[in-house]
Design a protein around this motif. Structure first.
Motif, PDB file in Angstrom:
ATOM      1  N   ILE A 184      11.631  97.640  44.856  1.00  0.00           N
ATOM      2  CA  ILE A 184      12.381  96.784  44.031  1.00  0.00           C
ATOM      3  C   ILE A 184      13.314  96.243  44.944  1.00  0.00           C
ATOM      4  CG2 ILE A 184      14.267  96.813  42.313  1.00  0.00           C
ATOM      5  CD1 ILE A 184      13.065  99.782  41.469  1.00  0.00           C
ATOM      6  N   ALA A 185      13.178  94.718  44.676  1.00  0.00           N
ATOM      7  CA  ALA A 185      13.967  93.856  45.533  1.00  0.00           C
ATOM      8  C   ALA A 185      14.433  92.729  44.759  1.00  0.00           C
ATOM      9  CB  ALA A 185      12.977  93.018  46.538  1.00  0.00           C
ATOM     10  N   PRO A 186      15.813  92.234  44.875  1.00  0.00           N
ATOM     11  CA  PRO A 186      16.570  91.384  43.967  1.00  0.00           C
ATOM     12  C   PRO A 186      15.938  90.069  44.269  1.00  0.00           C
ATOM     13  CG  PRO A 186      17.874  91.821  45.991  1.00  0.00           C
ATOM     14  CD  PRO A 186      16.724  93.066  46.175  1.00  0.00           C
ATOM     15  N   SER A 187      15.827  89.394  42.953  1.00  0.00           N
ATOM     16  CA  SER A 187      15.450  87.950  43.037  1.00  0.00           C
ATOM     17  C   SER A 187      16.343  87.017  43.228  1.00  0.00           C
ATOM     18  CB  SER A 187      14.713  87.720  41.761  1.00  0.00           C
ATOM     19  OG  SER A 187      15.500  87.527  40.882  1.00  0.00           O
ATOM     20  N   GLY A 188      17.781  87.635  42.893  1.00  0.00           N
ATOM     21  CA  GLY A 188      18.978  86.723  43.163  1.00  0.00           C
ATOM     22  C   GLY A 188      19.290  86.265  41.698  1.00  0.00           C
ATOM     23  N   ARG A 189      18.481  86.283  40.742  1.00  0.00           N
ATOM     24  CA  ARG A 189      18.902  85.779  39.359  1.00  0.00           C
ATOM     25  C   ARG A 189      18.044  86.583  38.449  1.00  0.00           C
ATOM     26  NH1 ARG A 189      17.530  79.551  39.008  1.00  0.00           N
ATOM     27  NH2 ARG A 189      18.511  79.832  36.985  1.00  0.00           N
ATOM     28  N   ALA A 190      18.612  86.636  37.469  1.00  0.00           N
ATOM     29  CA  ALA A 190      17.874  87.227  36.039  1.00  0.00           C
ATOM     30  C   ALA A 190      17.668  85.918  35.025  1.00  0.00           C
ATOM     31  CB  ALA A 190      18.554  88.244  35.312  1.00  0.00           C
ATOM     32  N   ILE A 191      16.536  85.834  34.499  1.00  0.00           N
ATOM     33  CA  ILE A 191      16.148  84.605  33.876  1.00  0.00           C
ATOM     34  C   ILE A 191      15.843  85.096  32.359  1.00  0.00           C
ATOM     35  CG2 ILE A 191      15.050  82.285  33.335  1.00  0.00           C
ATOM     36  CD1 ILE A 191      14.762  82.486  36.300  1.00  0.00           C
ATOM     37  N   LYS A 192      16.642  85.377  31.391  1.00  0.00           N
ATOM     38  CA  LYS A 192      16.231  85.961  30.309  1.00  0.00           C
ATOM     39  C   LYS A 192      15.084  85.141  29.609  1.00  0.00           C
ATOM     40  CE  LYS A 192      20.510  87.630  28.988  1.00  0.00           C
ATOM     41  NZ  LYS A 192      21.662  87.811  28.050  1.00  0.00           N
ATOM     42  N   ALA A 193      14.806  83.925  29.619  1.00  0.00           N
ATOM     43  CA  ALA A 193      13.749  83.181  29.232  1.00  0.00           C
ATOM     44  C   ALA A 193      12.510  83.667  29.672  1.00  0.00           C
ATOM     45  CB  ALA A 193      13.927  81.644  29.262  1.00  0.00           C
ATOM     46  N   LEU A 194      12.198  84.300  30.900  1.00  0.00           N
ATOM     47  CA  LEU A 194      11.107  84.779  31.334  1.00  0.00           C
ATOM     48  C   LEU A 194      11.018  86.205  31.294  1.00  0.00           C
ATOM     49  CD1 LEU A 194      11.304  82.888  34.899  1.00  0.00           C
ATOM     50  CD2 LEU A 194       9.998  82.313  32.670  1.00  0.00           C
ATOM     51  N   GLY A 195      11.965  86.910  30.208  1.00  0.00           N
ATOM     52  CA  GLY A 195      11.954  88.340  30.064  1.00  0.00           C
ATOM     53  C   GLY A 195      12.714  89.417  30.849  1.00  0.00           C
ATOM     54  N   ASP A 196      13.519  88.682  31.818  1.00  0.00           N
ATOM     55  CA  ASP A 196      14.320  89.475  32.686  1.00  0.00           C
ATOM     56  C   ASP A 196      15.310  90.404  32.153  1.00  0.00           C
ATOM     57  OD1 ASP A 196      12.873  88.805  35.150  1.00  0.00           O
ATOM     58  OD2 ASP A 196      14.376  87.215  35.493  1.00  0.00           O
ATOM     59  N   LYS A 197      15.539  91.536  32.473  1.00  0.00           N
ATOM     60  CA  LYS A 197      16.620  92.487  32.022  1.00  0.00           C
ATOM     61  C   LYS A 197      17.580  92.446  33.169  1.00  0.00           C
ATOM     62  CE  LYS A 197      12.778  95.235  29.666  1.00  0.00           C
ATOM     63  NZ  LYS A 197      11.841  94.598  30.567  1.00  0.00           N
ATOM     64  N   ASN A 198      17.162  92.202  34.260  1.00  0.00           N
ATOM     65  CA  ASN A 198      17.960  92.177  35.459  1.00  0.00           C
ATOM     66  C   ASN A 198      17.314  91.539  36.576  1.00  0.00           C
ATOM     67  OD1 ASN A 198      16.062  93.806  36.710  1.00  0.00           O
ATOM     68  ND2 ASN A 198      16.786  95.721  35.613  1.00  0.00           N
ATOM     69  N   ASP A 199      17.739  91.354  37.848  1.00  0.00           N
ATOM     70  CA  ASP A 199      17.106  90.518  38.840  1.00  0.00           C
ATOM     71  C   ASP A 199      16.143  91.202  39.629  1.00  0.00           C
ATOM     72  OD1 ASP A 199      18.877  91.876  40.486  1.00  0.00           O
ATOM     73  OD2 ASP A 199      19.470  90.264  41.686  1.00  0.00           O
ATOM     74  N   ASP A 200      15.769  92.448  39.266  1.00  0.00           N
ATOM     75  CA  ASP A 200      14.745  93.269  39.852  1.00  0.00           C
ATOM     76  C   ASP A 200      13.446  92.336  39.965  1.00  0.00           C
ATOM     77  OD1 ASP A 200      16.547  95.287  40.200  1.00  0.00           O
ATOM     78  OD2 ASP A 200      15.518  96.651  38.970  1.00  0.00           O
ATOM     79  N   MET A 201      12.800  92.422  41.215  1.00  0.00           N
ATOM     80  CA  MET A 201      11.358  92.282  41.503  1.00  0.00           C
ATOM     81  C   MET A 201      10.877  93.499  41.621  1.00  0.00           C
ATOM     82  SD  MET A 201      10.939  88.639  43.806  1.00  0.00           S
ATOM     83  CE  MET A 201      11.783  89.535  45.195  1.00  0.00           C
ATOM     84  N   VAL A 202       9.572  93.732  40.630  1.00  0.00           N
ATOM     85  CA  VAL A 202       8.669  95.086  40.903  1.00  0.00           C
ATOM     86  C   VAL A 202       7.582  94.689  41.933  1.00  0.00           C
ATOM     87  CG1 VAL A 202       7.564  96.524  39.790  1.00  0.00           C
ATOM     88  CG2 VAL A 202       9.546  95.582  38.704  1.00  0.00           C
TER      89      VAL A 202
END
Length: 116
Positions: free
Chosen positions: A88-106
């Motif tokens: 799990i790495a941080p993307s640096g931002r959560a974009i709700k329009a893309l379905g993000d619940k947080n800034d996790d990259m899986v």
């Protein structure tokens, strides 16, 4: 009898979807090869066995849909092993329009054992 092992990595940058990351990891593992299955596996495709080992972050394993991942493989008797791993790495931002619940990259790792 394992004849070869193919490895891949997949990522879902937005949406925290372990299935999407696992599909990408499996595609990455098998997309750059050309194996003469009929020559190396007795019985050809009908006797081919795939053991797919997925390293998935524990936090996201519950959302993993193995039936969807299975669709990556056009042939073979497919068995899955899911273990803790990936990243799990941080993307640096959560974009709700893309379905993000947080800034996790899986990020998921796949090892595909091909054999019979």
């Amino acid at each position: 009898n394992v004849l070869l092992v193919e490895c891949g990595v997949g990522n879902d940058s937005h949406g925290q979807n372990a299935t999407k990351a696992a599909v990408r990891a499996c595609r990455n593992a098998i997309e750059f090869n050309s194996v003469s299955v009929k020559k190396i596996i007795p019985g050809g495709y009908d006797n081919m066995k795939l053991n797919v080992i997925l390293a998935v972050p524990a936090k996201y394993q519950d959302g993993l849909d193995l039936e969807e991942v299975k669709k990556v493989f056009p042939f073979g008797d497919i068995r899955f092993t899911v273990q803790d791993g990936g990243m799990i790495a941080p993307s640096g931002r959560a974009i709700k329009a893309l379905g993000d619940k947080n800034d996790d990259m899986v990020i998921v790792n796949a090892a595909v054992q091909v054999g019979y």
